[in-house]
Design a protein around this motif. Structure first.
Motif, short mmCIF file in Angstrom:
data_model
loop_
_atom_site.label_atom_id
_atom_site.label_comp_id
_atom_site.label_asym_id
_atom_site.label_seq_id
_atom_site.Cartn_x
_atom_site.Cartn_y
_atom_site.Cartn_z
N SER A 1 0.73 -1.18 0.05
CA SER A 1 0.07 0.04 -0.08
C SER A 1 0.95 1.27 0.08
O SER A 1 0.43 2.35 -0.41
CB SER A 1 -1.02 0.17 1.39
N GLY A 2 1.94 1.18 0.73
CA GLY A 2 3.03 2.17 0.50
C GLY A 2 3.18 2.72 2.12
O GLY A 2 3.06 2.14 2.92
N PHE A 3 3.79 3.97 1.94
CA PHE A 3 4.51 4.62 3.41
C PHE A 3 3.53 5.58 3.80
O PHE A 3 3.52 6.81 2.99
CB PHE A 3 5.90 5.12 3.20
N ALA A 4 2.79 5.52 4.74
CA ALA A 4 2.09 6.57 5.50
C ALA A 4 3.07 7.65 5.52
O ALA A 4 4.08 7.70 6.07
CB ALA A 4 1.39 6.26 6.68
N PRO A 5 2.67 9.24 5.37
CA PRO A 5 3.37 10.12 5.55
C PRO A 5 3.74 10.60 7.19
O PRO A 5 3.02 11.51 7.45
CB PRO A 5 2.85 11.39 4.83
N ILE A 6 3.99 9.57 8.06
CA ILE A 6 4.13 9.55 9.44
C ILE A 6 4.82 10.85 9.92
O ILE A 6 4.09 11.93 10.64
CB ILE A 6 4.29 8.53 10.16
N PRO A 7 6.01 11.05 9.57
CA PRO A 7 6.78 12.36 9.72
C PRO A 7 6.09 13.65 9.92
O PRO A 7 5.99 14.73 10.50
CB PRO A 7 8.01 12.23 9.25
N GLN A 8 5.39 13.67 8.44
CA GLN A 8 4.88 15.14 8.07
C GLN A 8 3.36 15.33 9.03
O GLN A 8 3.05 16.14 9.50
CB GLN A 8 4.25 14.90 6.74
N MET A 9 2.87 14.15 9.24
CA MET A 9 1.59 14.24 10.12
C MET A 9 1.94 14.67 11.54
O MET A 9 1.05 15.45 12.05
CB MET A 9 0.79 12.92 10.20
N LEU A 10 3.07 13.94 12.17
CA LEU A 10 3.60 14.40 13.35
C LEU A 10 3.84 15.90 13.30
O LEU A 10 3.40 16.58 14.52
CB LEU A 10 4.56 13.38 13.70
N ALA A 11 4.50 16.16 12.51
CA ALA A 11 4.97 17.66 12.34
C ALA A 11 3.65 18.71 12.16
O ALA A 11 3.76 19.88 12.72
CB ALA A 11 5.72 18.01 11.14
N ALA A 12 2.51 18.33 11.83
CA ALA A 12 1.33 18.92 11.62
C ALA A 12 0.49 18.79 12.76
O ALA A 12 -0.50 19.30 12.87
CB ALA A 12 0.47 18.40 10.29
N GLY A 13 0.93 18.18 13.68
CA GLY A 13 0.45 18.06 14.94
C GLY A 13 -0.75 16.78 15.07
O GLY A 13 -1.62 16.91 16.08
N VAL A 14 -0.82 15.85 14.17
CA VAL A 14 -1.80 14.93 14.11
C VAL A 14 -1.27 13.67 15.29
O VAL A 14 -0.10 13.60 15.25
CB VAL A 14 -1.75 14.11 12.78
N ALA A 15 -2.30 13.47 15.87
CA ALA A 15 -2.00 12.37 16.91
C ALA A 15 -1.72 10.86 15.96
O ALA A 15 -2.64 10.53 15.30
CB ALA A 15 -3.07 12.05 17.78
N VAL A 16 -0.73 10.26 16.36
CA VAL A 16 -0.52 9.10 15.75
C VAL A 16 -0.18 8.01 16.69
O VAL A 16 0.66 7.92 17.63
CB VAL A 16 0.83 9.08 14.78
N GLY A 17 -1.05 6.71 16.78
CA GLY A 17 -0.99 5.55 17.33
C GLY A 17 -0.58 4.45 16.52
O GLY A 17 -0.07 4.64 15.32
N LEU A 18 -0.71 3.29 16.94
CA LEU A 18 -0.03 2.07 16.09
C LEU A 18 -1.03 1.06 16.25
O LEU A 18 -1.71 0.70 17.31
CB LEU A 18 1.20 1.72 16.87
N GLY A 19 -0.90 0.02 15.14
CA GLY A 19 -1.98 -0.96 15.01
C GLY A 19 -1.37 -2.03 14.04
O GLY A 19 -0.47 -2.02 13.54
N THR A 20 -1.94 -3.26 14.43
CA THR A 20 -1.41 -4.50 13.55
C THR A 20 -2.21 -4.79 12.32
O THR A 20 -1.62 -5.15 11.30
CB THR A 20 -1.31 -5.75 14.30
N ASP A 21 -3.27 -4.34 12.35
CA ASP A 21 -4.33 -4.90 11.43
C ASP A 21 -4.50 -6.18 11.28
O ASP A 21 -4.23 -6.83 12.47
CB ASP A 21 -3.77 -4.25 9.90
N GLY A 22 -5.33 -6.88 10.29
CA GLY A 22 -5.59 -8.35 10.55
C GLY A 22 -4.49 -8.98 10.10
O GLY A 22 -3.53 -8.88 9.29
N MET A 23 -4.62 -10.22 10.39
CA MET A 23 -3.63 -11.44 10.19
C MET A 23 -3.55 -11.92 8.91
O MET A 23 -2.51 -12.49 8.57
CB MET A 23 -3.72 -12.78 11.49
N ALA A 24 -4.41 -11.43 8.07
CA ALA A 24 -4.36 -11.75 6.52
C ALA A 24 -3.22 -10.61 5.97
O ALA A 24 -2.88 -10.87 4.73
CB ALA A 24 -5.58 -11.96 5.81
#
Length: 431
Positions: free
Chosen positions: A279-302
């Motif tokens: 699917s690609g690389f979510a823009p996590i550094p840019q979102m953090l810099a913009a003040g977006v709260a970021v959490g973490l998940g595993t998604d499903g096992m498939a």
């Protein structure tokens, strides 16, 4: 329980050394010296070669999809969903969903996860698995709409959402919470999105969605919705008026980050799943810099294959350095915050996610007396870049030890594994 003479991760993500006491399910003592009433804590846990940290919060999961572990591989998302996952899911029974959810919970406990935000079907069975195990969860019943004419008030899901929220939100001393769900922009319509958001506000619960997971999803939304991105689409319908967890957000744009930050939406990063599905690389550094709260998940096992959040933690803290060419982005503290306190806040658990007085005792102990955690220049860096999920030796939820040294206190792991394998074999034989 008194964790004695132990290294621990404090609220500022610094490693301290001392004593942490737990009474009535909450952290009741933190200090450099042993408390005067140490005997009153009952069991004493030696901190030699151990590190105490807050439990991990998996804020995007489809727990019962443990049934599909290793089943649908090397496919693009739409093909994966429509040709493999949906036909398999049509064969899942309530009993299979219960055992698969219990197996997922056991796996998460083994890897230091104390709570999940779970989006799936078979809500009664998922709730039962959570209650039986002593785990924590935000459960959202799946809601999918494949046409533009359906109205929420005409769907049976409206009544079931009402039932689950009224009966189970805040149950089990707060361990169980209910969220409402819209699967995504492309499996919804504006009438339903608006109405579900209003219903969530009426019930006082949060919401959970997929957002901009693939480029196709993102661009087709703009074509369908008059140029609106998925984030702008949901905002235009008032859906972000309630606390929302938005999974993936891989193809969000700069204007979307402002929308997410302004509305307090928590992004559930799913690096392992996004990479595996291409699917690609979510823009996590840019979102953090913009003040977006970021959490973490595993998604499903498939789409991930395990619930080892230490793997996801490592990916979150490393891949964006390579993707951006900047080794300073996504610091160890930011990655740990995503895996702990940001997840707890996203779930509406204001008294969870950190080691502090009065907080719920959702605690994890790691064995640091292993070669890959030595020597110690920075235990914080070791925790993020070196630790393995298998280093977890104890997982505690609300002061109750649910996993310790290979043993589960509330789950019959052999029974659950056998039941899940039997269910998987039956489903495959029927496809």
């Amino acid at each position: 329980m008194l964790f004695a003479d132990i290294d621990y991760l404090d609220s500022d993500f610094a490693i301290q050394h001392g004593y942490v006491g737990v009474t009535n399910g909450r952290v009741s003592y933190i200090g450099a010296q042993e408390p005067a009433d140490a005997d009153s804590y009952g069991q004493r846990y030696s901190g030699r070669d151990r590190l105490l940290m807050p439990g991990l919060y998996n804020i995007h999961a489809h727990a019962a999809m443990t049934l599909l572990r290793g089943y649908a591989e090397n496919l693009r998302l739409q093909e994966w969903l429509e040709e493999q996952v949906f036909p398999f899911e049509a064969k899942i029974t309530p009993e299979a969903a219960y055992s698969a959810t219990a197996l997922a919970i056991a796996e998460m406990l083994r890897f230091g996860v104390v709570s999940m935000s779970d989006m799936y079907y078979f809500t009664e069975e998922r709730i039962r698995a959570v209650v039986d195990s002593g785990f924590k969860a935000n459960i959202c019943p799946a809601l999918m709409v494949f046409d533009e004419a359906t109205h929420y008030q005409d769907m049976p899901e409206r009544a079931s959402n009402e039932h689950y929220a009224r009966q189970f939100h805040g149950a089990e001393d707060g361990r169980l919470r209910i969220d409402l769900n819209i699967h995504s922009e492309y499996i919804s319509n504006p009438n339903v999105v608006r109405a579900v958001g209003e219903h969530a506000a009426e019930l006082g619960v949060g919401t959970h969605i997929h957002l901009s997971e693939t480029l196709r999803e993102h661009e087709e939304c703009k074509q369908r919705r008059g140029g609106l991105t998925p984030a702008a689409y949901f905002q235009s319908l008032g859906f972000f008026n309630q606390p929302c967890t938005a999974a993936h957000c891989v193809y969000t744009e700069p204007a979307d980050w402002q929308i997410l930050a302004k509305n307090g939406v928590t992004v559930a990063a799913n690096p392992a799943s996004n990479f595996k599905l291409g699917s690609g690389f979510a823009p996590i550094p840019q979102m953090l810099a913009a003040g977006v709260a970021v959490g973490l998940g595993t998604d499903g096992m498939a789409s991930n294959n395990n619930h080892n959040m230490f793997k996801d933690l490592y990916l979150l803290a490393t891949v964006y350095k390579a993707a951006s060419g900047d080794p300073t982005v996504v610091t160890p503290a930011e990655a740990l915050a995503a895996a702990t306190i940001r997840g707890a806040v996203a779930q509406g658990r204001s008294d969870c996610g950190r080691i502090a007085l009065g907080q719920r005792a959702d605690l994890v102990v790691l064995n640091t007396g292993v070669p890959w955690m030595q020597p110690v220049s920075s235990q914080l860096n070791n925790l993020v870049f070196s630790a393995q999920g298998s280093d977890v030796v104890l997982t505690m939820v609300d002061g109750q030890v649910l996993y310790k040294d290979g043993e589960y206190t509330t789950i019959d792991i052999e029974l659950i594994m056998a039941a899940t394998q039997k269910a998987r074999d039956r489903i495959v034989s029927e496809l």
